[in-house]
Scaffold this motif. Structure first.
Motif, PDB file in Angstrom:
ATOM      1  N   ASP A 145      -2.938   3.559 -15.079  1.00 35.06           N
ATOM      2  CA  ASP A 145      -4.407   3.908 -15.048  1.00 35.06           C
ATOM      3  C   ASP A 145      -4.091   5.675 -14.247  1.00 35.06           C
ATOM      4  O   ASP A 145      -3.442   5.622 -13.157  1.00 35.06           O
ATOM      5  CB  ASP A 145      -4.782   3.155 -14.112  1.00 35.06           C
ATOM      6  N   ASP A 146      -4.110   6.488 -15.296  1.00 34.12           N
ATOM      7  CA  ASP A 146      -3.965   8.049 -14.859  1.00 34.12           C
ATOM      8  C   ASP A 146      -4.868   8.482 -13.691  1.00 34.12           C
ATOM      9  O   ASP A 146      -4.532   9.170 -13.007  1.00 34.12           O
ATOM     10  CB  ASP A 146      -3.490   8.651 -16.065  1.00 34.12           C
ATOM     11  N   ARG A 147      -6.045   7.749 -13.741  1.00 36.55           N
ATOM     12  CA  ARG A 147      -7.243   8.323 -12.817  1.00 36.55           C
ATOM     13  C   ARG A 147      -6.751   7.688 -11.244  1.00 36.55           C
ATOM     14  O   ARG A 147      -6.787   8.572 -10.572  1.00 36.55           O
ATOM     15  CB  ARG A 147      -8.433   7.676 -13.151  1.00 36.55           C
ATOM     16  N   ALA A 148      -6.296   6.518 -11.271  1.00 37.51           N
ATOM     17  CA  ALA A 148      -5.911   5.851 -10.081  1.00 37.51           C
ATOM     18  C   ALA A 148      -4.690   6.694  -9.611  1.00 37.51           C
ATOM     19  O   ALA A 148      -4.377   7.058  -8.553  1.00 37.51           O
ATOM     20  CB  ALA A 148      -5.589   4.496 -10.102  1.00 37.51           C
ATOM     21  N   LEU A 149      -3.691   6.927 -10.833  1.00 38.38           N
ATOM     22  CA  LEU A 149      -2.420   7.742  -9.997  1.00 38.38           C
ATOM     23  C   LEU A 149      -2.783   9.099  -9.714  1.00 38.38           C
ATOM     24  O   LEU A 149      -2.386   9.641  -8.509  1.00 38.38           O
ATOM     25  CB  LEU A 149      -1.644   7.864 -11.036  1.00 38.38           C
ATOM     26  N   ALA A 150      -3.997  10.030 -10.080  1.00 39.83           N
ATOM     27  CA  ALA A 150      -4.216  11.116  -9.667  1.00 39.83           C
ATOM     28  C   ALA A 150      -4.881  11.057  -8.276  1.00 39.83           C
ATOM     29  O   ALA A 150      -4.630  11.893  -7.362  1.00 39.83           O
ATOM     30  CB  ALA A 150      -5.353  11.840 -10.448  1.00 39.83           C
ATOM     31  N   GLN A 151      -5.612  10.011  -8.196  1.00 41.73           N
ATOM     32  CA  GLN A 151      -5.953   9.704  -6.697  1.00 41.73           C
ATOM     33  C   GLN A 151      -4.931   9.491  -5.697  1.00 41.73           C
ATOM     34  O   GLN A 151      -4.999  10.029  -4.497  1.00 41.73           O
ATOM     35  CB  GLN A 151      -7.135   8.651  -6.775  1.00 41.73           C
ATOM     36  N   ARG A 152      -4.164   8.862  -6.341  1.00 37.61           N
ATOM     37  CA  ARG A 152      -2.877   8.404  -5.002  1.00 37.61           C
ATOM     38  C   ARG A 152      -2.157   9.714  -4.691  1.00 37.61           C
ATOM     39  O   ARG A 152      -1.814  10.002  -3.738  1.00 37.61           O
ATOM     40  CB  ARG A 152      -2.027   7.594  -5.935  1.00 37.61           C
ATOM     41  N   ILE A 153      -2.061  10.783  -5.889  1.00 39.23           N
ATOM     42  CA  ILE A 153      -1.279  12.051  -5.899  1.00 39.23           C
ATOM     43  C   ILE A 153      -2.293  12.717  -4.897  1.00 39.23           C
ATOM     44  O   ILE A 153      -1.688  13.521  -3.843  1.00 39.23           O
ATOM     45  CB  ILE A 153      -0.954  12.535  -7.118  1.00 39.23           C
ATOM     46  N   ALA A 154      -3.334  12.840  -4.883  1.00 42.64           N
ATOM     47  CA  ALA A 154      -4.586  13.455  -4.177  1.00 42.64           C
ATOM     48  C   ALA A 154      -4.407  13.240  -2.712  1.00 42.64           C
ATOM     49  O   ALA A 154      -4.429  14.022  -1.801  1.00 42.64           O
ATOM     50  CB  ALA A 154      -6.122  13.295  -4.668  1.00 42.64           C
TER      51      ALA A 154
ATOM     52  N   GLY B 113       7.145  19.382  -5.464  1.00 45.37           N
ATOM     53  CA  GLY B 113       7.365  18.714  -6.564  1.00 45.37           C
ATOM     54  C   GLY B 113       7.956  17.278  -6.576  1.00 45.37           C
ATOM     55  O   GLY B 113       7.537  16.470  -7.090  1.00 45.37           O
ATOM     56  N   PRO B 114       8.998  16.995  -5.576  1.00 47.69           N
ATOM     57  CA  PRO B 114       9.502  15.625  -5.317  1.00 47.69           C
ATOM     58  C   PRO B 114       8.345  14.853  -4.860  1.00 47.69           C
ATOM     59  O   PRO B 114       8.532  13.636  -5.236  1.00 47.69           O
ATOM     60  CB  PRO B 114      10.443  16.036  -4.341  1.00 47.69           C
ATOM     61  N   VAL B 115       7.544  15.167  -4.092  1.00 51.24           N
ATOM     62  CA  VAL B 115       6.275  14.179  -3.646  1.00 51.24           C
ATOM     63  C   VAL B 115       5.638  13.760  -4.846  1.00 51.24           C
ATOM     64  O   VAL B 115       5.321  12.522  -5.086  1.00 51.24           O
ATOM     65  CB  VAL B 115       5.357  14.868  -2.827  1.00 51.24           C
ATOM     66  N   LEU B 116       5.260  14.749  -5.777  1.00 46.70           N
ATOM     67  CA  LEU B 116       4.512  14.513  -7.039  1.00 46.70           C
ATOM     68  C   LEU B 116       5.377  13.426  -7.924  1.00 46.70           C
ATOM     69  O   LEU B 116       4.849  12.421  -8.302  1.00 46.70           O
ATOM     70  CB  LEU B 116       4.421  15.683  -7.724  1.00 46.70           C
ATOM     71  N   ALA B 117       6.623  13.808  -8.255  1.00 44.67           N
ATOM     72  CA  ALA B 117       7.458  13.033  -9.086  1.00 44.67           C
ATOM     73  C   ALA B 117       7.598  11.613  -8.408  1.00 44.67           C
ATOM     74  O   ALA B 117       7.736  10.775  -9.090  1.00 44.67           O
ATOM     75  CB  ALA B 117       9.051  13.732  -9.124  1.00 44.67           C
ATOM     76  N   GLY B 118       7.861  11.694  -7.018  1.00 50.87           N
ATOM     77  CA  GLY B 118       8.230  10.190  -6.510  1.00 50.87           C
ATOM     78  C   GLY B 118       6.837   9.400  -6.539  1.00 50.87           C
ATOM     79  O   GLY B 118       7.095   8.291  -6.923  1.00 50.87           O
ATOM     80  N   THR B 119       5.629  10.011  -6.629  1.00 52.47           N
ATOM     81  CA  THR B 119       4.539   9.021  -6.438  1.00 52.47           C
ATOM     82  C   THR B 119       4.205   8.743  -8.000  1.00 52.47           C
ATOM     83  O   THR B 119       3.862   7.462  -8.181  1.00 52.47           O
ATOM     84  CB  THR B 119       3.349   9.999  -5.998  1.00 52.47           C
ATOM     85  N   VAL B 120       4.789   9.406  -8.749  1.00 48.37           N
ATOM     86  CA  VAL B 120       4.786   9.216 -10.159  1.00 48.37           C
ATOM     87  C   VAL B 120       5.720   8.089 -10.422  1.00 48.37           C
ATOM     88  O   VAL B 120       5.263   6.845 -11.146  1.00 48.37           O
ATOM     89  CB  VAL B 120       4.775  10.316 -11.254  1.00 48.37           C
ATOM     90  N   SER B 121       6.799   8.251 -10.184  1.00 44.61           N
ATOM     91  CA  SER B 121       7.792   7.341 -10.499  1.00 44.61           C
ATOM     92  C   SER B 121       7.743   5.815  -9.822  1.00 44.61           C
ATOM     93  O   SER B 121       7.880   4.900 -10.551  1.00 44.61           O
ATOM     94  CB  SER B 121       9.219   7.577  -9.773  1.00 44.61           C
TER      95      SER B 121
END
Ligand SMILES: Cc1ncc(COP(=O)(O)O)c(C=O)c1O
Length: 497
Positions: free
Chosen positions: A437-446, A484-492
């Motif tokens: 769910d890329d929308r939820a993931l973008a919100q988590r990254i936000a 960058g690592p925060v973003l990558a960590g959240t996606v992983s």
């Protein structure tokens, strides 16, 4: 009951106007959403059930639903049907959305035209939080402001009355010459300076083409997923949008698409927005042949080709056109700054006079002293230096982001995450498996103070794309290194959980 409401609305509409049935259903469904009878996030009955309840053909129902999807009212979730988008505002007093920030959530919203409501209720580009990784935003802090101020002052001091008037010749002649020289050398565009019309940016170039080349209701093919600025411009000019799927070689019209002959085809062939796909040479020839077969015009939006970091250089689509049917458009927004509001449109020779005249009549162009300062900025080599510096800066940021994303790409099976579009421009696209769910993931990254955009939010009709559109233009290198690592960590984490 929804079907009762729809039937009564349709009968009211049918008695007032001679609207075709699919249009009556479109209007009735839209009214149900705006009045809150179909709430944000609510699932629509299946097209089969709606057709049965309303005693309509399934094609009629599907046509209405498709139009509402294209305009952003409805969205689909894989395998689970069609839903009312969260961004659809309610207009009924008492049921209006709280906060009132949305233009069509005000009591005056009912006074907007149908087109106005659709424009005000579709989403995406208007949600502009500028934070690390926001796509589409360059770093304007690097712009040589002192030099620019000096040039502006000089041209304001030299300004004579003519320069304060509207302009009817397509823009300041030395600027048009400078743009033509640049495009000829760096983008292989075939042109003479007289074919360049200076506009207030790509948005205005698109609108001019839409107004002059197509009539209300004519079909425009747009890429799916799409650049929302273009979608809105076409909606505003009353064209009928037909989304055509993009693959890794760019726009890929099917037989079904060809059954909807276009008057206009809008493409971003050098770096598809947002997937980043580069249109292959065979696909370019195929697109030109398709345009010829339909006698359609092609609008080439070359918005970020100044930044090419790897792979062979890519020439413009216009450079391959032997037919004079490609309108090429570019902008200074990415190299200088967007608030400058200067772009350019290259018009095929036989239409130059008509475009200049219409541009004058519709837009009353001016800002000659600013155009003069820009012409000198280019002629004196400052544009080339600014571009060199920017390329170096953005190249380092891009590399840093790619490094940070490496841990996300460990699964190298075909279904695993991958990166597209990193060879050029100021953004890349991290493609994700369909079940994310890329929308939820973008919100988590936000929640970490970072802005990325879900790829599915750019889709008009498709339901198969998931990913994150990530910009590396705006944030300084140190911020990309830190975030960058925060973003990558959240996606992983999302991928493994
Ligand atoms: C595909 C595309 N075209 C054009 C533009 C910008 O055009 P302008 O600022 O000249 O309207 C953008 C900006 O992000 C873009 O993404």
């Amino acid at each position: 009951m929804l079907s009762e409401f729809l039937l009564s609305e349709m009968s009211r509409l049918g008695s007032q106007d001679a609207l075709p049935l699919h249009r009556q259903l479109y209007e009735a469904l839209r009214r149900a959403m705006l009045d809150g009878k179909l709430g944000a996030g609510e699932r629509l009955p299946s097209s089969r059930d709606l057709a049965q309840d309303l005693r309509l053909s399934r094609n009629t129902v599907v046509a209405a639903i498709n139009q509402l999807s294209v305009e952003g009212y409805l969205g689909s979730r894989v395998g689970s049907g069609t839903y009312v988008n969260d961004s659809v505002p309610r207009t009924t007093p008492g049921r209006a959305a709280r906060g009132g920030g949305h233009p069509s959530a005000t009591p005056q919203a009912g006074r907007l035209s149908t087109r106005g409501k659709a424009l005000a209720s579709t989403f995406c580009a208007t949600e502009l939080e500028v934070q690390p990784f926001t796509p589409g935003i360059a770093d304007f802090s690097a712009f040589p402001l002192t030099l620019w101020q000096r040039l502006q002052n000089k041209h304001w001091r030299m300004t004579y009355p003519d320069m304060l008037d509207y302009n009817d010749s397509g823009g300041y002649a030395p600027l048009r010459r400078a743009v033509a020289d640049y495009l000829r050398v760096f983008r292989s565009v075939h042109l003479e300076a007289d074919q360049v019309v200076i506009t207030s940016g790509t948005q205005q170039s698109i609108e001019l083409c839409a107004r002059l080349l197509a009539d209300h209701g004519d079909t425009v093919w747009v890429e799916d997923p799409a650049y929302w600025g273009a979608v809105k411009a076409f909606m505003a000019t009353g064209l009928s949008l037909h989304p055509v799927a993009v693959d890794e070689q760019g726009i890929n019209p099917s037989t079904a698409d060809n059954a909807k002959p276009p008057r206009l085809i809008y493409v971003t062939p050098s770096h598809q927005y947002p997937t980043g796909a580069v249109m292959s040479l065979p696909r370019r020839h195929q697109l030109l042949a398709t345009a010829r077969a339909h006698d359609a015009w092609v609008l080439e939006d070359d918005y970020d080709s100044e930044y090419r970091f790897s792979g062979p250089p890519i020439s413009s689509l216009e450079g391959l056109d032997t037919d004079g049917r490609v309108f090429y458009m570019g902008t200074f927004s990415k190299v200088l700054y967007p608030g400058l509001k200067i772009g350019y449109l290259v018009v095929p020779k036989p239409l130059v006079a008509a475009f200049k005249q219409a541009h004058y009549d519709l837009n009353r162009p001016g800002q000659m002293p600013v155009q003069a300062a820009l012409a000198e900025f280019i002629e004196m080599g400052h544009f080339a230096s600014a571009l060199r510096r920017a390329r170096q800066n953005y190249g380092e940021r891009r590399q840093c982001l790619l490094e940070a994303l490496k841990p996300v790409l460990r699964d190298d099976t075909p279904e695993g995450p991958s990166i597209s579009g990193a060879e050029q421009g100021l953004h890349l696209c991290l493609r994700l498996p369909q079940d994310v769910d890329d929308r939820a993931l973008a919100q988590r990254i936000a929640q970490h103070g970072l802005t990325v955009r879900p790829l599915s939010a750019y889709c008009l009709q498709r339901t198969d794309l998931r990913g994150l559109v990530i910009g590396y233009g705006y944030a300084p290198l140190a911020d990309i290194g830190r975030c960058g690592p925060v973003l990558a960590g959240t996606v992983s984490q999302a991928l493994s959980g």
